[in-house]
Design an enzyme around this catalytic site. Structure first.
Site, mmCIF file in Angstrom:
data_model
loop_
_atom_site.group_PDB
_atom_site.id
_atom_site.type_symbol
_atom_site.label_atom_id
_atom_site.label_comp_id
_atom_site.label_asym_id
_atom_site.label_seq_id
_atom_site.Cartn_x
_atom_site.Cartn_y
_atom_site.Cartn_z
ATOM 1 N N ASP A 77 47.680 50.524 33.856
ATOM 2 C CA ASP A 77 47.233 49.277 33.219
ATOM 3 C C ASP A 77 45.769 48.996 33.542
ATOM 4 O O ASP A 77 45.182 48.080 32.974
ATOM 5 C CB ASP A 77 48.115 48.096 33.648
ATOM 6 C CG ASP A 77 48.316 48.022 35.138
ATOM 7 O OD1 ASP A 77 48.965 48.933 35.686
ATOM 8 O OD2 ASP A 77 47.819 47.072 35.770
ATOM 9 N N ASN A 78 45.190 49.756 34.456
ATOM 10 C CA ASN A 78 43.772 49.591 34.774
ATOM 11 C C ASN A 78 42.927 50.720 34.214
ATOM 12 O O ASN A 78 41.783 50.910 34.613
ATOM 13 C CB ASN A 78 43.574 49.509 36.298
ATOM 14 C CG ASN A 78 44.192 48.243 36.881
ATOM 15 O OD1 ASN A 78 44.387 47.253 36.171
ATOM 16 N ND2 ASN A 78 44.505 48.258 38.161
ATOM 17 N N ASP A 86 38.723 46.796 35.809
ATOM 18 C CA ASP A 86 39.505 46.063 36.815
ATOM 19 C C ASP A 86 39.125 46.458 38.244
ATOM 20 O O ASP A 86 39.740 47.330 38.870
ATOM 21 C CB ASP A 86 41.021 46.261 36.604
ATOM 22 C CG ASP A 86 41.570 45.252 35.598
ATOM 23 O OD1 ASP A 86 40.754 44.562 34.951
ATOM 24 O OD2 ASP A 86 42.789 45.160 35.444
ATOM 25 N N GLY A 89 47.643 38.401 32.900
ATOM 26 C CA GLY A 89 48.289 37.295 33.595
ATOM 27 C C GLY A 89 47.321 36.218 34.035
ATOM 28 O O GLY A 89 47.717 35.127 34.434
ATOM 29 N N ARG A 90 46.041 36.560 33.981
ATOM 30 C CA ARG A 90 45.040 35.551 34.368
ATOM 31 C C ARG A 90 43.732 35.749 33.620
ATOM 32 O O ARG A 90 42.670 35.359 34.101
ATOM 33 C CB ARG A 90 44.792 35.619 35.850
ATOM 34 C CG ARG A 90 44.429 37.002 36.353
ATOM 35 C CD ARG A 90 43.956 36.904 37.740
ATOM 36 N NE ARG A 90 43.829 38.227 38.330
ATOM 37 C CZ ARG A 90 43.239 38.436 39.473
ATOM 38 N NH1 ARG A 90 42.740 37.407 40.131
ATOM 39 N NH2 ARG A 90 43.146 39.626 39.972
ATOM 40 N N ASP A 122 49.387 32.723 39.834
ATOM 41 C CA ASP A 122 48.890 31.385 39.484
ATOM 42 C C ASP A 122 47.851 31.422 38.363
ATOM 43 O O ASP A 122 47.322 30.381 37.974
ATOM 44 C CB ASP A 122 48.290 30.706 40.723
ATOM 45 C CG ASP A 122 47.163 31.533 41.341
ATOM 46 O OD1 ASP A 122 46.775 32.551 40.749
ATOM 47 O OD2 ASP A 122 46.668 31.134 42.416
ATOM 48 N N GLY A 123 47.535 32.616 37.870
ATOM 49 C CA GLY A 123 46.573 32.715 36.764
ATOM 50 C C GLY A 123 45.123 32.575 37.200
ATOM 51 O O GLY A 123 44.218 32.574 36.375
HETATM 52 P P1 AMP Z 1 45.597 43.827 38.854
HETATM 53 O O1 AMP Z 1 46.152 44.408 40.115
HETATM 54 O O2 AMP Z 1 44.530 42.785 39.093
HETATM 55 O O3 AMP Z 1 45.148 44.874 37.905
HETATM 56 O O4 AMP Z 1 46.774 43.028 38.170
HETATM 57 C C1 AMP Z 1 48.040 43.560 37.849
HETATM 58 C C2 AMP Z 1 48.800 42.580 37.013
HETATM 59 O O5 AMP Z 1 49.015 41.371 37.751
HETATM 60 C C3 AMP Z 1 48.114 42.162 35.720
HETATM 61 O O6 AMP Z 1 49.112 41.945 34.772
HETATM 62 C C4 AMP Z 1 47.438 40.877 36.105
HETATM 63 O O7 AMP Z 1 47.185 40.043 35.000
HETATM 64 C C5 AMP Z 1 48.464 40.271 37.047
HETATM 65 N N1 AMP Z 1 47.862 39.337 38.024
HETATM 66 C C6 AMP Z 1 47.086 39.651 39.084
HETATM 67 N N2 AMP Z 1 46.739 38.529 39.755
HETATM 68 C C7 AMP Z 1 47.298 37.489 39.096
HETATM 69 C C8 AMP Z 1 47.309 36.079 39.276
HETATM 70 N N3 AMP Z 1 46.668 35.499 40.281
HETATM 71 N N4 AMP Z 1 48.001 35.341 38.386
HETATM 72 C C9 AMP Z 1 48.652 35.908 37.364
HETATM 73 N N5 AMP Z 1 48.690 37.211 37.133
HETATM 74 C C10 AMP Z 1 48.021 38.004 37.981
HETATM 75 MG MG MG Z 2 44.588 45.115 36.218
#
Ligand code: AMP
Ligand code: MG
Length: 492
Positions: A255-256, A265, A95-96, A128-129
């Site tokens: 997913d991590n 991650d 997502g980012r 917000d990516g």
């Molecule tokens: P994470 O907890 O960082 O492993 O993220 C879990 C999911 O949320 C993944 O699909 C990430 O790409 C998405 N994600 C986390 N933060 C953001 C962000 N600021 N914008 C878009 N996607 C996000």
């Molecule tokens: Mg992740």
């Protein structure tokens, strides 16, 4: 003499992109509006890419913040799903983050280059990516710290800062991290196709992973089963390594979880300080699902999710049998590592009892994990100069004396001399780990004054955590009182 490339001339391919757009989306990075600047460039990681570390800083900043393309890159956001806190979430994906492509170095190693914080993708959902400076510094430092400890991990090449505002609980500034890994495929990359009933893609993905990352499995009777077995083994070993240095990942969602068994991650991770298996490093983890002591069990849950997702290409009984091995593999590696930490090479069963008793006493006394094990390196088999200092870490000193007596009895049966053993122990018991407050100091200096010197200092320290660093010896002390107030959550 290895040929060193400048960044814009790095030979680049993207084998993952050849799988077709079922597996990813093509997206261009959204550069920052303000002029990007280098917060840190990691010369050690540059070597992995045969990259000339003296590449023009402006070129680095522009390319690694998405303002200019990386040669003929083919940026993609990878699709995946995953079990988050035990519940299946059908579509996650990068997502980012964007994978720009991969390069193969002169040693034949393949490295994918990924920007994290590079803007929205079709998988951004409500996000917000972007990534903020605080969280990218944390990932940057910890991935290199884990590498320094000898634990498999993604690497960090560069950290770029900007003045662009990013909204979290408060206004922060955006940053982009360049992450490197042989592959960013996760358990969730398989799960997404299992739950969508697109089983042919599971085979395609497994073939890709085997072809590029486990080529030795190709000739096995059942390569998919071998792949599962190998991932189970690597995951169990990885978590044994985490437990042996007191590392808590914080968000062990599927997913991590890396298909290569890498630590992947870095969010609200933490190193256990006052020892407690119930240590929760993620402020958002109210139930303690990902508490330090839960990690081995969660590892089993996660490999079970992977096994389930691979069922369309596996025999059920064979997958079950593979999963049943997880616990033993974990235990074997964990106790082997703990024995090494104690400098013991014999009497396996007694060592396990000794380790458990020590950890139990440390839990009762909230003893600092890293410091205690490092101090144990100075124990001598027959004389007792270190005892007084050591027993002061324990509430029940007589109980500790008893433990120490048992430990010495085992040491006396070892063939090595004290000094040989002490030297070996200092290679498995780090003097320094990345305590949260250390990252916090680096973050505050960077946020407040654009002073990135602490990032550099910590990087040097953590690349060699087993060595003495007299100028930074304070980082081996117990954390200051204010460290207890730091809260880290998933927000990043
Ligand atoms: P994470 O907890 O960082 O492993 O993220 C879990 C999911 O949320 C993944 O699909 C990430 O790409 C998405 N994600 C986390 N933060 C953001 C962000 N600021 N914008 C878009 N996607 C996000
Ligand atoms: Mg992740």
């Amino acid at each position: 003499m290895i040929m060193k490339h400048t960044l814009n001339a790095l030979p680049l391919t993207n084998t993952f992109a050849k799988l077709g757009e079922t597996f990813f989306s093509r997206v261009k990075p959204e550069p920052f509006i303000s002029q990007p600047e280098i917060v840190h460039f990691n010369r050690h990681a540059a070597e992995l890419l045969d990259l000339n570390p003296d590449t023009d800083p402006q070129q680095l900043a522009n390319i690694l913040s998405g303002k200019l393309p990386l040669g003929k890159d083919d940026p993609i956001a990878m699709l995946y799903a995953g079990h988050q806190f035990g519940h299946y979430v059908p579509q996650l994906g990068d997502g980012r983050a964007l994978m720009l492509g991969e390069t193969t170095n002169t040693r034949g190693e393949k490295w994918e280059i990924q920007l994290k914080g590079s803007g929205k993708t079709p998988y951004s959902r409500m996000g917000d990516g972007r990534a903020v400076l605080r969280s990218t510094i944390r990932e940057y430092l910890c991935s290199e710290a884990m590498h320094g400890l000898g634990i498999p991990t993604t690497r960090a090449l560069c950290l770029i800062g900007s003045k662009d505002e990013v909204y979290r609980e408060q206004i922060e500034t955006g940053a982009m991290l360049t992450r490197l890994a042989p592959s960013h495929v996760r358990f969730g990359s398989f799960e997404v196709f299992f739950y969508r009933d697109q089983h042919e893609h599971i085979r395609t993905l497994a073939d890709y992973v085997i072809e590029h990352h486990y080529p030795e499995l190709k000739d096995h009777a059942d390569p998919y089963l071998s792949l599962l077995q190998e991932v189970i083994k690597r995951t169990a070993k990885l978590i044994a390594q985490w437990q042996s240095v007191g590392f808590a990942h914080g968000v062990m969602n599927t997913d991590n979880m890396s298909i290569l068994g890498l630590t992947l991650d870095y969010g609200p991770y933490g190193f256990v300080e006052a020892y407690d298996p119930g240590f929760i490093c993620n402020h958002s983890d109210h139930e303690g699902r990902y508490a330090f002591g839960q990690q081995p069990q969660i590892g089993l849950f996660n490999v079970s999710c992977l096994a389930q997702a691979m069922l369309p290409v596996l025999e059920v009984d064979a997958a079950k049998a593979a999963l049943e091995k997880y616990q033993d593999i974990f235990m074997q590696h964990y106790y082997a590592l703990m024995a090494q930490k104690l400098g013991l090479t014999q009497n396996e069963e007694q060592v396990a009892t000794l380790v458990n008793e020590l950890l139990d006493q440390m839990k009762q006394s909230r003893t600092d994990f890293t410091r205690l094990f490092r101090q144990l390196c100075d124990i001598e088999t027959n004389t007792t100069p270190a005892d007084t200092a050591l027993r002061d870490h324990f509430i029940n000193r007589e109980r500790f004396d008893q433990w120490l007596g048992d430990y010495r009895n085992l040491l006396a049966q070892e063939a090595t001399t004290d000094s040989e053993r002490q030297q070996a122990m200092k290679k498995t018991n780090p003097k320094y780990v990345l305590r949260n407050y250390m990252a916090q100091i680096a973050i505050e200096k960077a946020e407040r004054d654009k002073d990135y010197s602490e990032v550099e200092r910590l990087m040097t320290l953590l690349h060699n955590p087993y060595d003495e660093h007299p100028d930074m010896a304070h980082y081996a002390e117990v954390p200051p009182d204010w460290a207890g107030g730091i809260e880290v959550s998933c927000s990043s």
